[in-house]
Design an enzyme around this catalytic site. Structure first.
Site, PDB file in Angstrom:
ATOM      1  N   ASP A 164       0.826  -1.202   0.000  1.00 38.81           N
ATOM      2  CA  ASP A 164       0.000   0.000   0.000  1.00 38.81           C
ATOM      3  C   ASP A 164       0.862   1.255   0.000  1.00 38.81           C
ATOM      4  OD1 ASP A 164       0.628   0.592   2.661  1.00 38.81           O
ATOM      5  OD2 ASP A 164      -1.347   0.094   3.433  1.00 38.81           O
ATOM      6  N   ILE A 165       0.185   2.361  -0.275  1.00 35.37           N
ATOM      7  CA  ILE A 165       0.864   3.652  -0.413  1.00 35.37           C
ATOM      8  C   ILE A 165       1.069   4.229   0.985  1.00 35.37           C
ATOM      9  CG2 ILE A 165       0.700   5.965  -1.409  1.00 35.37           C
ATOM     10  CD1 ILE A 165      -1.217   4.656  -3.547  1.00 35.37           C
ATOM     11  N   ASN A 169      -3.929  12.586   0.772  1.00 39.64           N
ATOM     12  CA  ASN A 169      -5.280  13.034   0.404  1.00 39.64           C
ATOM     13  C   ASN A 169      -5.661  14.309   1.141  1.00 39.64           C
ATOM     14  OD1 ASN A 169      -6.292  11.419  -1.613  1.00 39.64           O
ATOM     15  ND2 ASN A 169      -7.340  10.004  -0.248  1.00 39.64           N
ATOM     16  N   HIS A 206      -8.550  14.617  -2.939  1.00 38.85           N
ATOM     17  CA  HIS A 206      -8.871  13.288  -3.469  1.00 38.85           C
ATOM     18  C   HIS A 206      -8.552  13.117  -4.958  1.00 38.85           C
ATOM     19  CE1 HIS A 206     -10.522  11.528   0.170  1.00 38.85           C
ATOM     20  NE2 HIS A 206     -11.010  12.732   0.439  1.00 38.85           N
ATOM     21  N   ASP A 232      -6.323  10.102  -6.317  1.00 39.35           N
ATOM     22  CA  ASP A 232      -6.697   9.167  -7.384  1.00 39.35           C
ATOM     23  C   ASP A 232      -5.582   9.064  -8.427  1.00 39.35           C
ATOM     24  OD1 ASP A 232      -9.120   8.714  -6.165  1.00 39.35           O
ATOM     25  OD2 ASP A 232     -10.306   9.884  -7.600  1.00 39.35           O
ATOM     26  N   GLU A 261      -6.055   2.332  -1.061  1.00 36.60           N
ATOM     27  CA  GLU A 261      -4.690   2.463  -1.594  1.00 36.60           C
ATOM     28  C   GLU A 261      -3.903   1.154  -1.452  1.00 36.60           C
ATOM     29  OE1 GLU A 261      -4.221   3.377   2.787  1.00 36.60           O
ATOM     30  OE2 GLU A 261      -5.777   3.606   1.269  1.00 36.60           O
ATOM     31  N   ARG A 270      12.038  -3.945  -6.829  1.00 34.86           N
ATOM     32  CA  ARG A 270      12.097  -3.133  -8.050  1.00 34.86           C
ATOM     33  C   ARG A 270      10.850  -2.269  -8.179  1.00 34.86           C
ATOM     34  NH1 ARG A 270      15.180  -7.605  -9.875  1.00 34.86           N
ATOM     35  NH2 ARG A 270      13.365  -8.880 -10.430  1.00 34.86           N
TER      36      ARG A 270
END
Length: 197
Positions: free
Chosen positions: A62-63, A70, A75, A79, A106, A126
Protein backbone atom coordinates in the site's frame (compact mmCIF):
# COMPACT_ATOMS: atom_id res chain seq x y z
CA UNK A 1 -32.28 -13.29 -43.82
CA UNK A 2 -34.07 -13.92 -40.48
CA UNK A 3 -31.42 -16.47 -39.44
CA UNK A 4 -28.63 -13.99 -40.20
CA UNK A 5 -30.38 -11.28 -38.15
CA UNK A 6 -30.80 -13.68 -35.21
CA UNK A 7 -27.14 -14.73 -35.39
CA UNK A 8 -26.06 -11.07 -35.41
CA UNK A 9 -28.32 -10.35 -32.42
CA UNK A 10 -26.83 -13.28 -30.48
CA UNK A 11 -23.29 -12.14 -31.33
CA UNK A 12 -24.07 -8.60 -30.11
CA UNK A 13 -25.64 -9.94 -26.90
CA UNK A 14 -22.61 -12.17 -26.29
CA UNK A 15 -20.22 -9.23 -26.82
CA UNK A 16 -22.31 -7.06 -24.53
CA UNK A 17 -22.32 -9.72 -21.78
CA UNK A 18 -18.53 -10.13 -22.08
CA UNK A 19 -18.05 -6.35 -21.82
CA UNK A 20 -20.30 -6.13 -18.75
CA UNK A 21 -18.46 -9.08 -17.15
CA UNK A 22 -15.07 -7.46 -17.89
CA UNK A 23 -16.21 -4.15 -16.39
CA UNK A 24 -17.55 -5.87 -13.28
CA UNK A 25 -14.09 -7.44 -12.71
CA UNK A 26 -12.04 -4.29 -13.42
CA UNK A 27 -11.24 -1.44 -11.07
CA UNK A 28 -12.74 1.64 -12.70
CA UNK A 29 -10.01 4.02 -11.51
CA UNK A 30 -6.89 2.03 -12.39
CA UNK A 31 -8.02 -0.42 -15.06
CA UNK A 32 -6.45 -3.36 -13.21
CA UNK A 33 -8.31 -6.27 -11.61
CA UNK A 34 -10.65 -5.34 -8.77
CA UNK A 35 -11.38 -7.08 -5.46
CA UNK A 36 -14.12 -9.17 -7.05
CA UNK A 37 -11.76 -10.52 -9.71
CA UNK A 38 -9.08 -11.09 -7.07
CA UNK A 39 -11.50 -13.27 -5.09
CA UNK A 40 -12.26 -15.32 -8.18
CA UNK A 41 -8.66 -15.65 -9.39
CA UNK A 42 -6.94 -16.28 -6.03
CA UNK A 43 -8.35 -19.76 -5.55
CA UNK A 44 -7.77 -20.68 -9.21
CA UNK A 45 -4.11 -19.62 -9.07
CA UNK A 46 -3.60 -21.32 -5.69
CA UNK A 47 -5.00 -24.61 -7.02
CA UNK A 48 -2.89 -24.28 -10.17
CA UNK A 49 0.28 -23.86 -8.07
CA UNK A 50 -0.65 -26.99 -6.07
CA UNK A 51 -1.23 -28.97 -9.27
CA UNK A 52 1.99 -27.76 -10.92
CA UNK A 53 4.01 -28.01 -7.66
CA UNK A 54 5.52 -24.54 -8.08
CA UNK A 55 6.19 -21.80 -5.52
CA UNK A 56 3.41 -19.29 -4.98
CA UNK A 57 4.07 -15.77 -3.70
CA UNK A 58 1.45 -13.48 -2.20
CA UNK A 59 2.25 -9.81 -1.63
CA UNK A 60 0.25 -7.00 -0.06
CA UNK A 61 1.36 -3.43 -0.73
CA UNK A 62 0.00 0.00 0.00
CA UNK A 63 0.86 3.65 -0.41
CA UNK A 64 2.65 5.13 2.60
CA UNK A 65 0.80 7.86 4.52
CA UNK A 66 -1.88 8.01 1.85
CA UNK A 67 -4.45 9.67 4.14
CA UNK A 68 -2.00 12.53 4.74
CA UNK A 69 -1.52 12.82 0.99
CA UNK A 70 -5.28 13.03 0.40
CA UNK A 71 -5.68 15.55 3.23
CA UNK A 72 -2.88 17.72 1.81
CA UNK A 73 -3.46 17.50 -1.94
CA UNK A 74 -7.11 16.41 -2.22
CA UNK A 75 -8.87 13.29 -3.47
CA UNK A 76 -8.39 13.93 -7.22
CA UNK A 77 -4.61 14.07 -6.65
CA UNK A 78 -4.93 10.92 -4.51
CA UNK A 79 -6.70 9.17 -7.38
CA UNK A 80 -3.84 10.19 -9.69
CA UNK A 81 -1.32 8.67 -7.26
CA UNK A 82 -3.28 5.39 -7.01
CA UNK A 83 -3.37 5.21 -10.81
CA UNK A 84 0.37 5.97 -11.11
CA UNK A 85 1.30 3.34 -8.52
CA UNK A 86 -0.86 0.66 -10.16
CA UNK A 87 0.53 1.48 -13.63
CA UNK A 88 4.10 1.33 -12.32
CA UNK A 89 3.51 -2.01 -10.58
CA UNK A 90 1.79 -3.28 -13.71
CA UNK A 91 4.90 -2.60 -15.80
CA UNK A 92 6.89 -4.98 -13.57
CA UNK A 93 4.19 -7.63 -13.20
CA UNK A 94 3.43 -8.48 -16.82
CA UNK A 95 3.99 -12.23 -17.07
CA UNK A 96 0.94 -14.46 -17.35
CA UNK A 97 2.03 -16.02 -14.03
CA UNK A 98 1.74 -12.59 -12.32
CA UNK A 99 -1.48 -11.08 -11.01
CA UNK A 100 -2.08 -7.55 -9.71
CA UNK A 101 -5.35 -6.28 -8.22
CA UNK A 102 -6.57 -3.30 -6.29
CA UNK A 103 -7.53 -4.77 -2.94
CA UNK A 104 -9.21 -1.64 -1.64
CA UNK A 105 -8.44 2.05 -1.20
CA UNK A 106 -4.69 2.46 -1.59
CA UNK A 107 -3.94 -1.25 -1.03
CA UNK A 108 -2.97 -3.77 -3.72
CA UNK A 109 -2.47 -7.53 -3.82
CA UNK A 110 0.03 -9.38 -6.04
CA UNK A 111 0.49 -13.07 -6.88
CA UNK A 112 3.58 -14.52 -8.56
CA UNK A 113 3.86 -18.17 -9.53
CA UNK A 114 7.07 -20.12 -10.09
CA UNK A 115 9.49 -17.64 -8.47
CA UNK A 116 11.64 -18.40 -5.44
CA UNK A 117 11.14 -16.20 -2.40
CA UNK A 118 14.31 -14.28 -3.29
CA UNK A 119 13.14 -13.68 -6.89
CA UNK A 120 9.68 -12.52 -5.75
CA UNK A 121 11.21 -10.29 -3.07
CA UNK A 122 13.62 -8.70 -5.56
CA UNK A 123 10.79 -8.10 -8.04
CA UNK A 124 8.78 -6.26 -5.40
CA UNK A 125 11.88 -4.27 -4.42
CA UNK A 126 12.10 -3.13 -8.05
CA UNK A 127 8.44 -2.07 -7.92
CA UNK A 128 9.04 -0.16 -4.67
CA UNK A 129 12.06 1.68 -6.12
CA UNK A 130 10.19 2.47 -9.35
CA UNK A 131 7.33 4.06 -7.40
CA UNK A 132 9.73 6.23 -5.40
CA UNK A 133 11.52 7.18 -8.63
CA UNK A 134 8.26 8.63 -9.99
CA UNK A 135 9.18 11.57 -7.73
CA UNK A 136 5.61 12.47 -6.85
CA UNK A 137 6.02 15.08 -4.07
CA UNK A 138 4.69 14.06 -0.63
CA UNK A 139 5.84 16.14 2.30
CA UNK A 140 4.00 13.97 4.83
CA UNK A 141 5.75 10.69 3.93
CA UNK A 142 8.95 8.97 5.00
CA UNK A 143 10.82 10.59 2.12
CA UNK A 144 9.97 13.66 0.09
CA UNK A 145 8.21 11.44 -2.48
CA UNK A 146 5.24 9.09 -2.59
CA UNK A 147 6.45 5.63 -1.52
CA UNK A 148 4.98 2.19 -0.94
CA UNK A 149 5.45 -0.52 1.63
CA UNK A 150 5.08 -4.19 0.71
CA UNK A 151 4.98 -7.46 2.58
CA UNK A 152 4.91 -10.91 1.11
CA UNK A 153 5.39 -14.60 1.57
CA UNK A 154 6.41 -17.48 -0.68
CA UNK A 155 5.17 -21.02 -0.15
CA UNK A 156 5.17 -24.29 -2.01
CA UNK A 157 1.43 -24.93 -1.58
CA UNK A 158 0.10 -28.40 -0.90
CA UNK A 159 -3.33 -29.91 -0.45
CA UNK A 160 -4.60 -28.98 2.98
CA UNK A 161 -2.77 -25.64 3.01
CA UNK A 162 -5.06 -22.63 3.27
CA UNK A 163 -4.62 -19.65 0.94
CA UNK A 164 -6.09 -17.38 3.63
CA UNK A 165 -3.37 -18.39 6.11
CA UNK A 166 -0.66 -17.21 3.73
CA UNK A 167 -2.58 -14.05 2.83
CA UNK A 168 -2.56 -13.23 6.55
CA UNK A 169 1.20 -13.85 6.66
CA UNK A 170 1.67 -11.43 3.72
CA UNK A 171 -0.48 -8.88 5.54
CA UNK A 172 1.66 -9.32 8.69
CA UNK A 173 4.79 -8.73 6.58
CA UNK A 174 3.19 -5.51 5.26
CA UNK A 175 2.51 -4.46 8.85
CA UNK A 176 6.17 -5.16 9.69
CA UNK A 177 7.33 -3.10 6.69
CA UNK A 178 5.37 -0.17 8.08
CA UNK A 179 6.58 -0.83 11.63
CA UNK A 180 10.21 -0.89 10.45
CA UNK A 181 9.86 2.57 8.88
CA UNK A 182 7.88 2.17 5.63
CA UNK A 183 9.23 2.50 2.06
CA UNK A 184 10.52 -1.07 2.22
CA UNK A 185 9.69 -4.68 1.37
CA UNK A 186 9.57 -7.36 4.07
CA UNK A 187 9.34 -11.02 3.02
CA UNK A 188 8.72 -14.41 4.58
CA UNK A 189 10.46 -17.25 2.72
CA UNK A 190 9.53 -20.91 2.21
CA UNK A 191 11.18 -21.79 5.55
CA UNK A 192 9.30 -19.06 7.47
CA UNK A 193 12.41 -16.88 7.72
CA UNK A 194 11.89 -13.15 7.43
CA UNK A 195 14.14 -10.80 5.45
CA UNK A 196 13.83 -7.21 4.24
CA UNK A 197 15.59 -4.43 2.38
Amino acid sequence: MIVKARVNTHIKLYQYRKQVEYQSMTDQLTGIANRRRYERVSEQKWQEAIRLRVPFSICMMDIDHFKKYNDTFGHPAGDTVITAVSATAGRYLRRNTDFLARYGGEEFVVFMMGDSSRQAFEQMCRVRRAVEELHIPHSGSVSEWVTISAGGTTVLPKRGYSFDTFLKIADTMLYDAKRFGRNRVVWNDENMRQFSE
